[in-house]
Enzyme design. Structure first.
Site, short mmCIF file in Angstrom:
data_model
loop_
_atom_site.label_atom_id
_atom_site.label_comp_id
_atom_site.label_asym_id
_atom_site.label_seq_id
_atom_site.Cartn_x
_atom_site.Cartn_y
_atom_site.Cartn_z
N HIS A 273 -32.74 13.48 95.88
CA HIS A 273 -32.79 12.47 94.82
C HIS A 273 -31.92 12.92 93.67
O HIS A 273 -31.86 14.11 93.36
CB HIS A 273 -34.23 12.29 94.32
CG HIS A 273 -34.45 11.00 93.59
ND1 HIS A 273 -34.15 10.85 92.27
CD2 HIS A 273 -34.91 9.81 94.03
CE1 HIS A 273 -34.44 9.60 91.90
NE2 HIS A 273 -34.89 8.95 92.95
N ASP B 232 -38.61 7.03 100.02
CA ASP B 232 -38.31 6.37 101.30
C ASP B 232 -38.76 7.16 102.51
O ASP B 232 -38.60 6.69 103.64
CB ASP B 232 -36.79 6.12 101.38
CG ASP B 232 -36.34 5.13 100.32
OD1 ASP B 232 -35.48 5.49 99.50
OD2 ASP B 232 -36.91 4.03 100.29
C1 SDX Z 1 -33.74 5.81 96.23
O1 SDX Z 1 -32.00 6.65 91.69
C2 SDX Z 1 -33.17 6.26 92.02
O2 SDX Z 1 -34.09 6.28 91.23
C3 SDX Z 1 -33.28 5.72 93.45
C4 SDX Z 1 -34.70 5.41 93.94
C5 SDX Z 1 -35.31 4.24 93.17
O3 SDX Z 1 -36.55 4.14 93.16
O4 SDX Z 1 -34.53 3.36 92.70
O5 SDX Z 1 -35.52 6.55 93.78
C6 SDX Z 1 -34.69 4.99 95.40
O6 SDX Z 1 -32.61 5.43 96.37
C7 SDX Z 1 -34.20 7.14 96.77
C8 SDX Z 1 -33.06 7.90 97.52
C9 SDX Z 1 -32.96 7.32 98.96
N1 SDX Z 1 -31.77 7.88 99.64
C10 SDX Z 1 -31.89 8.74 100.68
O7 SDX Z 1 -32.96 9.23 101.05
C11 SDX Z 1 -30.56 9.07 101.36
C12 SDX Z 1 -30.45 10.60 101.59
N2 SDX Z 1 -30.29 11.25 100.27
C13 SDX Z 1 -29.00 11.37 99.75
O8 SDX Z 1 -27.92 10.73 100.25
C14 SDX Z 1 -28.92 11.95 98.34
O9 SDX Z 1 -29.88 12.90 98.23
C15 SDX Z 1 -29.04 10.95 97.20
C16 SDX Z 1 -28.04 9.87 97.32
C17 SDX Z 1 -30.41 10.37 97.16
C18 SDX Z 1 -28.80 11.72 95.89
O10 SDX Z 1 -27.50 12.15 95.92
P1 SDX Z 1 -26.87 12.98 94.68
O11 SDX Z 1 -27.80 13.11 93.57
O12 SDX Z 1 -25.53 12.37 94.37
O13 SDX Z 1 -26.72 14.37 95.27
P2 SDX Z 1 -25.49 14.87 96.09
O14 SDX Z 1 -25.08 13.81 97.07
O15 SDX Z 1 -24.46 15.36 95.13
O16 SDX Z 1 -26.12 16.06 96.91
C19 SDX Z 1 -26.25 17.34 96.29
C20 SDX Z 1 -26.10 18.30 97.46
C21 SDX Z 1 -24.89 18.01 98.32
O17 SDX Z 1 -24.47 19.24 98.89
P3 SDX Z 1 -23.18 19.99 98.19
O18 SDX Z 1 -22.04 18.98 98.20
O19 SDX Z 1 -23.64 20.37 96.81
O20 SDX Z 1 -22.91 21.17 99.12
O21 SDX Z 1 -27.24 18.17 98.35
C22 SDX Z 1 -26.80 17.71 99.62
C23 SDX Z 1 -25.40 17.16 99.45
O22 SDX Z 1 -24.66 17.31 100.65
N3 SDX Z 1 -27.73 16.67 100.03
C24 SDX Z 1 -28.28 16.56 101.23
C25 SDX Z 1 -29.12 15.44 101.14
N4 SDX Z 1 -29.07 14.91 99.92
C26 SDX Z 1 -28.20 15.68 99.22
N5 SDX Z 1 -28.13 17.28 102.35
C27 SDX Z 1 -28.86 16.87 103.42
N6 SDX Z 1 -29.69 15.81 103.43
C28 SDX Z 1 -29.86 15.08 102.30
N7 SDX Z 1 -30.68 14.05 102.28
#
Ligand code: SDX
Length: 431
Positions: A308, A366
């Protein structure tokens, strides 16, 4: 906006600029950079808005480190346990918990707007039966501005109020119609004798051929899911609604834009993607394979329902949904659902893995919601429409707050331009 005594100094190109600092009721201070470009001739750069406050708001507060979510100051776990969705809608819209009389009046107003214009039934028939319900939802909600002209003038507070009630009342009806249309069953009209959650279950699952009894267990679980998804500060879809509204577009078009944004798998589409991932994993012995893929920089796979932008400890909604998953599945007699076992084992494995610990990745809203929704009988394609109908009150509350703010102006970000500088046209024979 709070009066500021604090300032921050920015030294740039031999000049020092004073930036006002505003302090919130709770949370981090903000630097007021509204005059920065005029004074210093520079932009700030923050593509994912990781360090940018787009507005001030009094609706929802999130503390990502502590895993806190407050709606008008009330903690989400208390609202999930003691309140119900329409009461939370009132709280989000008007700022205070309603008296009994206020709640009754509000519930009556919503109940009396649950039907849609009969002509909208024809609108559905233009879609393919196998259209994703989110595609139908985006289209039909956007089309509401073609049916409800008397609540599109955002300068009229009364029309804003009517549009808010219409959207909260009609989204469940439209989502249920999208579901019925996709499975070739007739639309089911709402019933005024049912509460909001029971009415949605009725419109989704009843058929003309027999009486449908709304199971109070499912109705309570449905209402709790609505409550847990109601609002969440300036997330991507809410920011979309705010940006669309800043141009003065009508509320139906703006909510349709929010629905479109929510559909993405990184946002509200994650509940469907998470359940599909759990089904692909299939059994606990395949979990290590998927954990390895999630950690592999060369593999685009991510654990859906994990991570998140704000929560770097725990998503308080996930905790409530995990409890609810246990309760609902046990009450439905499917507590041994293999998907729930895979989800719990996956959560434990990830939470003990250095990669997830270091990157502060935890289950989000989720991760468990899909397991409950599937056990309740919803197809996975209906998971995000349910998120969308739940979040409509959040979008509308944030929309009302913005439209009512005299400082409101059109949102128009700038950029860091890395393209070609000016050059002359080259005739095709010279290229
Ligand atoms: C919702 O914003 C809100 O409030 C949203 C929400 C709401 O109520 O409106 O809470 C609802 O959208 C919840 C999130 C649902 N999405 C998912 O579950 C999809 C999987 N999660 C991700 O794609 C990710 O975690 C996000 C999009 C939710 C957050 O992404 P960020 O904050 O931009 O973080 P990032 O992509 O920069 O990740 C940071 C690091 C990265 O690694 P590095 O590049 O630093 O090496 O963490 C890794 C990412 O690769 N990473 C994950 C991961 N999520 C982040 N690695 C593996 N699995 C994951 N799920």
């Amino acid at each position: 906006m709070t009066d500021t005594q604090k300032t921050a100094q920015l030294s740039l190109n031999g000049e020092t600029y004073e930036l006002p600092v505003f302090s919130p009721s709770v949370g981090p201070d903000v630097l007021d950079i509204r005059k920065l470009y005029a004074q210093a001739g520079v932009f700030t750069y923050d593509p994912g808005f990781t360090s940018t406050a787009s507005c001030d708001s009094t609706i929802t507060y999130i503390d990502g480190e502590e895993g806190i979510l407050l709606h008008r100051g009330y903690p989400i776990d208390q609202l999930a346990a003691k309140s119900h969705y329409l009461e939370v809608c009132y709280l989000l819209l008007y700022g205070e918990l309603p008296t009994a009389a206020q709640l009754e009046d509000f519930e009556t107003r919503v109940t009396r707007h649950t039907m849609v214009h009969e002509q909208m039934h024809n609108f559905f028939r233009g879609f393919r039966r196998d259209a994703h319900p989110m595609a139908t939802l985006v289209g039909v909600v956007g089309a509401m501005s073609a049916f409800y002209h008397d609540s599109t003038d955002i300068a009229d507070p009364w029309q804003r109020e009517v549009a808010a009630i219409r959207l909260i009342a009609k989204l469940p009806t439209i989502a249920a119609m999208a579901h019925k249309y996709s499975i070739g069953q007739p639309f089911v009209y709402p019933r005024n004798d049912l509460d909001y959650a029971a009415n949605f279950l009725h419109m989704c699952f009843s058929v003309p051929a027999e009486q449908y009894h709304v199971d109070p267990i499912l109705s309570r679980a449905m209402d709790r899911i609505f409550t847990l998804h109601a609002d969440h500060e300036q997330n991507a879809s809410t920011s979309t609604v705010r940006l669309a509204s800043s141009s003065g577009a009508n509320p139906f078009a703006c909510i349709a834009a929010g629905i479109a944004c929510l559909w993405g798998p990184a946002h509200g589409g994650a509940n469907q993607a998470c359940l599909e991932m759990l089904k692909e994993i299939g059994s606990v012995d395949r979990i290590p394979e998927f954990i390895a893929r999630a950690k592999d920089k060369n593999d685009p796979f991510r654990l859906m329902g994990f991570g998140h932008r704000v929560y770097k400890n725990t998503d308080p909604r996930a905790k409530v949904l995990k409890q609810s998953a246990d309760e609902v599945l046990e009450l439905l007699g499917v507590e041994n659902n293999p998907l729930l076992q895979v989800a719990k084992e996956l959560e434990q494995t990830a939470l003990n893995d250095p990669y997830f610990i270091e990157k502060k990745l935890f289950p989000n809203v989720d991760f468990y919601s899909g397991i409950i929704l599937e056990a309740m009988g919803f197809p996975t394609a209906m998971f995000t429409p349910i998120f969308a109908l739940s979040r409509t009150v959040g979008w509308i509350s944030q929309w009302k707050e913005m439209i009512g703010d005299p400082q409101n102006k059109i949102g128009r970000p700038r950029q860091l331009y890395l393209g070609e500088t000016a050059r002359d046209y080259v005739d095709i024979e010279n290229r």
